[in-house]
Design a protein around this motif. Structure first.
Motif, PDB file in Angstrom:
ATOM      1  N   ASP A  70       0.821  -1.219   0.000  1.00 40.24           N
ATOM      2  CA  ASP A  70       0.000   0.000   0.000  1.00 40.24           C
ATOM      3  C   ASP A  70       0.854   1.268   0.000  1.00 40.24           C
ATOM      4  O   ASP A  70       0.499   2.262  -0.636  1.00 40.24           O
ATOM      5  N   GLU A  71       1.957   1.254   0.717  1.00 41.78           N
ATOM      6  CA  GLU A  71       2.819   2.440   0.780  1.00 41.78           C
ATOM      7  C   GLU A  71       3.271   2.858  -0.610  1.00 41.78           C
ATOM      8  O   GLU A  71       3.267   4.048  -0.948  1.00 41.78           O
ATOM      9  N   VAL A  72       3.642   1.877  -1.430  1.00 45.29           N
ATOM     10  CA  VAL A  72       4.122   2.174  -2.780  1.00 45.29           C
ATOM     11  C   VAL A  72       2.969   2.614  -3.685  1.00 45.29           C
ATOM     12  O   VAL A  72       3.080   3.596  -4.419  1.00 45.29           O
ATOM     13  N   GLY A  78      -2.193   6.461  -5.820  1.00 42.25           N
ATOM     14  CA  GLY A  78      -3.275   6.659  -4.866  1.00 42.25           C
ATOM     15  C   GLY A  78      -4.108   5.430  -4.594  1.00 42.25           C
ATOM     16  O   GLY A  78      -5.177   5.517  -3.995  1.00 42.25           O
ATOM     17  N   TRP A  79      -3.621   4.255  -5.017  1.00 39.29           N
ATOM     18  CA  TRP A  79      -4.346   3.006  -4.794  1.00 39.29           C
ATOM     19  C   TRP A  79      -3.906   2.348  -3.488  1.00 39.29           C
ATOM     20  O   TRP A  79      -2.930   2.752  -2.860  1.00 39.29           O
ATOM     21  N   GLN A  80      -4.654   1.317  -3.109  1.00 37.11           N
ATOM     22  CA  GLN A  80      -4.288   0.472  -1.983  1.00 37.11           C
ATOM     23  C   GLN A  80      -4.845  -0.922  -2.234  1.00 37.11           C
ATOM     24  O   GLN A  80      -5.627  -1.119  -3.163  1.00 37.11           O
ATOM     25  N   THR A  81      -4.437  -1.875  -1.433  1.00 38.65           N
ATOM     26  CA  THR A  81      -4.967  -3.231  -1.535  1.00 38.65           C
ATOM     27  C   THR A  81      -6.121  -3.414  -0.552  1.00 38.65           C
ATOM     28  O   THR A  81      -6.303  -2.626   0.377  1.00 38.65           O
ATOM     29  N   ALA A  82      -6.884  -4.474  -0.759  1.00 39.31           N
ATOM     30  CA  ALA A  82      -7.963  -4.839   0.156  1.00 39.31           C
ATOM     31  C   ALA A  82      -7.964  -6.346   0.310  1.00 39.31           C
ATOM     32  O   ALA A  82      -8.115  -7.072  -0.673  1.00 39.31           O
ATOM     33  N   PHE A 102      -7.584  -2.504  -4.585  1.00 37.06           N
ATOM     34  CA  PHE A 102      -7.409  -3.704  -5.387  1.00 37.06           C
ATOM     35  C   PHE A 102      -7.551  -4.941  -4.515  1.00 37.06           C
ATOM     36  O   PHE A 102      -6.819  -5.102  -3.532  1.00 37.06           O
ATOM     37  N   PRO A 103      -8.502  -5.832  -4.845  1.00 35.43           N
ATOM     38  CA  PRO A 103      -8.733  -7.012  -3.997  1.00 35.43           C
ATOM     39  C   PRO A 103      -7.574  -8.003  -4.066  1.00 35.43           C
ATOM     40  O   PRO A 103      -7.095  -8.340  -5.145  1.00 35.43           O
ATOM     41  N   VAL A 104      -7.149  -8.468  -2.908  1.00 34.50           N
ATOM     42  CA  VAL A 104      -6.054  -9.437  -2.816  1.00 34.50           C
ATOM     43  C   VAL A 104      -6.489 -10.571  -1.896  1.00 34.50           C
ATOM     44  O   VAL A 104      -6.758 -10.357  -0.708  1.00 34.50           O
ATOM     45  N   ALA A 137      -2.027   4.697 -16.392  1.00 33.05           N
ATOM     46  CA  ALA A 137      -3.005   4.159 -17.348  1.00 33.05           C
ATOM     47  C   ALA A 137      -3.653   2.889 -16.813  1.00 33.05           C
ATOM     48  O   ALA A 137      -4.873   2.702 -16.911  1.00 33.05           O
ATOM     49  N   PHE A 138      -2.856   2.001 -16.258  1.00 30.96           N
ATOM     50  CA  PHE A 138      -3.370   0.751 -15.698  1.00 30.96           C
ATOM     51  C   PHE A 138      -4.291   1.042 -14.521  1.00 30.96           C
ATOM     52  O   PHE A 138      -5.369   0.453 -14.394  1.00 30.96           O
ATOM     53  N   ALA A 139      -3.881   1.969 -13.651  1.00 34.68           N
ATOM     54  CA  ALA A 139      -4.686   2.321 -12.483  1.00 34.68           C
ATOM     55  C   ALA A 139      -6.008   2.967 -12.897  1.00 34.68           C
ATOM     56  O   ALA A 139      -7.072   2.633 -12.366  1.00 34.68           O
ATOM     57  N   THR A 140      -5.963   3.882 -13.856  1.00 39.04           N
ATOM     58  CA  THR A 140      -7.172   4.557 -14.330  1.00 39.04           C
ATOM     59  C   THR A 140      -8.127   3.576 -14.986  1.00 39.04           C
ATOM     60  O   THR A 140      -9.347   3.655 -14.809  1.00 39.04           O
ATOM     61  N   PHE A 141      -7.591   2.645 -15.753  1.00 46.18           N
ATOM     62  CA  PHE A 141      -8.429   1.628 -16.393  1.00 46.18           C
ATOM     63  C   PHE A 141      -9.193   0.836 -15.338  1.00 46.18           C
ATOM     64  O   PHE A 141     -10.404   0.617 -15.469  1.00 46.18           O
ATOM     65  N   ASN A 142      -8.520   0.395 -14.291  1.00 45.43           N
ATOM     66  CA  ASN A 142      -9.173  -0.383 -13.244  1.00 45.43           C
ATOM     67  C   ASN A 142     -10.245   0.425 -12.518  1.00 45.43           C
ATOM     68  O   ASN A 142     -11.330  -0.092 -12.234  1.00 45.43           O
ATOM     69  N   GLU A 143      -9.955   1.672 -12.221  1.00 49.14           N
ATOM     70  CA  GLU A 143     -10.942   2.518 -11.545  1.00 49.14           C
ATOM     71  C   GLU A 143     -12.179   2.726 -12.422  1.00 49.14           C
ATOM     72  O   GLU A 143     -13.318   2.590 -11.957  1.00 49.14           O
ATOM     73  N   THR A 144     -11.957   3.041 -13.692  1.00 49.74           N
ATOM     74  CA  THR A 144     -13.076   3.252 -14.617  1.00 49.74           C
ATOM     75  C   THR A 144     -13.873   1.974 -14.805  1.00 49.74           C
ATOM     76  O   THR A 144     -15.113   1.994 -14.833  1.00 49.74           O
ATOM     77  N   TYR A 145     -13.181   0.862 -14.914  1.00 54.17           N
ATOM     78  CA  TYR A 145     -13.845  -0.439 -15.060  1.00 54.17           C
ATOM     79  C   TYR A 145     -14.766  -0.702 -13.874  1.00 54.17           C
ATOM     80  O   TYR A 145     -15.899  -1.171 -14.035  1.00 54.17           O
ATOM     81  N   GLY A 146     -14.294  -0.413 -12.682  1.00 51.75           N
ATOM     82  CA  GLY A 146     -15.115  -0.608 -11.497  1.00 51.75           C
ATOM     83  C   GLY A 146     -16.373   0.233 -11.522  1.00 51.75           C
ATOM     84  O   GLY A 146     -17.468  -0.243 -11.190  1.00 51.75           O
ATOM     85  N   LYS A 147     -16.248   1.478 -11.921  1.00 52.43           N
ATOM     86  CA  LYS A 147     -17.399   2.377 -11.976  1.00 52.43           C
ATOM     87  C   LYS A 147     -18.400   1.919 -13.039  1.00 52.43           C
ATOM     88  O   LYS A 147     -19.617   1.967 -12.813  1.00 52.43           O
ATOM     89  N   LEU A 148     -17.900   1.478 -14.185  1.00 53.55           N
ATOM     90  CA  LEU A 148     -18.800   0.971 -15.230  1.00 53.55           C
ATOM     91  C   LEU A 148     -19.541  -0.274 -14.750  1.00 53.55           C
ATOM     92  O   LEU A 148     -20.741  -0.438 -14.990  1.00 53.55           O
ATOM     93  N   GLY A 149     -18.826  -1.152 -14.076  1.00 56.98           N
ATOM     94  CA  GLY A 149     -19.427  -2.390 -13.606  1.00 56.98           C
ATOM     95  C   GLY A 149     -20.528  -2.167 -12.585  1.00 56.98           C
ATOM     96  O   GLY A 149     -21.533  -2.882 -12.571  1.00 56.98           O
ATOM     97  N   LEU A 150     -20.354  -1.173 -11.724  1.00 60.02           N
ATOM     98  CA  LEU A 150     -21.377  -0.892 -10.719  1.00 60.02           C
ATOM     99  C   LEU A 150     -22.698  -0.473 -11.355  1.00 60.02           C
ATOM    100  O   LEU A 150     -23.776  -0.786 -10.839  1.00 60.02           O
TER     101      LEU A 150
END
Length: 265
Positions: A70-72, A78-82, A102-104, A137-150
């Motif tokens: 999470d620190e990195v 601005g992401w973290q794990t869950a 990000f689920p782990v 780009a990878f982080a933004t894709f995941n965030e946008t994907y989550g919002k679309l899925g909801l």
């Protein structure tokens, strides 16, 4: 003969201080997997992934604690794990991504699943995905994907799943054999598929969103088809397109015929 079923994987729960305890055997599996991948990925993974791997500075002899990851991630995108169980619902998955978590799953594979595991274990999530979560780009894709899925319907989510599968999980970059590299975490966390993905065995297709959404896949064996983007930054272009419009188009056209053998009872 009666089929033998494997015991289910169980995630570890953190203690009162947020620390997750693993056995010596589990740490040994991490060490073995990481050492094996360290020999295979330098000339196969894309440069953005390798840069992220350096930033994470993963320990070689033990499973890392999530707060160290999470620190990195917090400092870069601005992401973290869950921490989650082995499998979670679509709704929870989308909600976590939409909130930059990000689920782990906090378990690691057994020896008989070393080459390929259907369930996403901690090696898959941390080594496969977290290095690129340091990339915007990878982080933004995941965030946008989550919002679309909801906001998507149940049927739309099935088509969205194919987008995630052929990008974040099993995506390649580079359109020529000389430049082609891996960025999908499903490949990079599988010792056998890391080698296979850049061999002469699979079929490579240039990324086309409509085609991706219509392509069937299976989770229980190595992929026969990979879709290839130009570079990791191309994920920005996908995010900036009207994904849900193309989802509706794919739904109206229907699925392609599977390229793998369909098993029937």
């Amino acid at each position: 003969m009666e089929r033998q079923h494997k015991p289910p994987y169980l995630s570890h729960q953190p203690d009162a201080n947020g620390h997750i305890h693993y056995s010596d055997d589990e740490h040994a599996m991490w060490q073995t997997l990481l050492a094996r991948q360290a020999k295979q990925i330098p000339n196969r993974a894309c440069s953005d992934y390798l840069d992220g791997l350096k930033k994470l500075n993963l320990p070689s002899n033990r499973i890392p604690q999530l707060h160290d990851i999470d620190e990195v991630l917090q400092a870069t995108t601005g992401w973290q794990t869950a921490a989650v169980p082995a499998l979670i619902s679509f709704v929870k998955f989308f909600k976590l991504l939409a909130h930059k978590s990000f689920p782990v799953a906090t378990f690691i594979r057994r020896l008989d699943d070393m080459d390929y595991i259907e369930e996403p274990d901690i090696f898959h999530e941390i080594v496969g995905h977290c290095p690129l979560l340091t990339h915007p780009a990878f982080a933004t894709f995941n965030e946008t994907y989550g919002k679309l899925g909801l906001d998507a319907s149940k049927e739309e989510r099935l088509f969205l799943a194919r987008l995630y599968w052929f990008t974040i999980e099993f995506g390649l970059v580079g359109q020529t054999q000389r430049t082609r590299r891996i960025y999908g975490g499903g490949i990079l966390s599988s010792p056998s598929e890391t080698v296979y993905a850049l061999s002469d065995k699979p079929e490579y297709r240039a990324f086309d969103l409509l085609d991706v959404l219509r392509t069937p896949y299976r989770i229980d064996h190595i992929q026969p088809i990979y879709y290839v983007i130009d570079e990791v930054d191309t994920l920005f272009d996908i995010v900036n397109s009207d994904i849900m419009k193309v989802v509706k188009q794919a739904m109206s056209l229907g699925m392609f015929e599977p390229t793998y053998r369909v098993e029937t009872n």
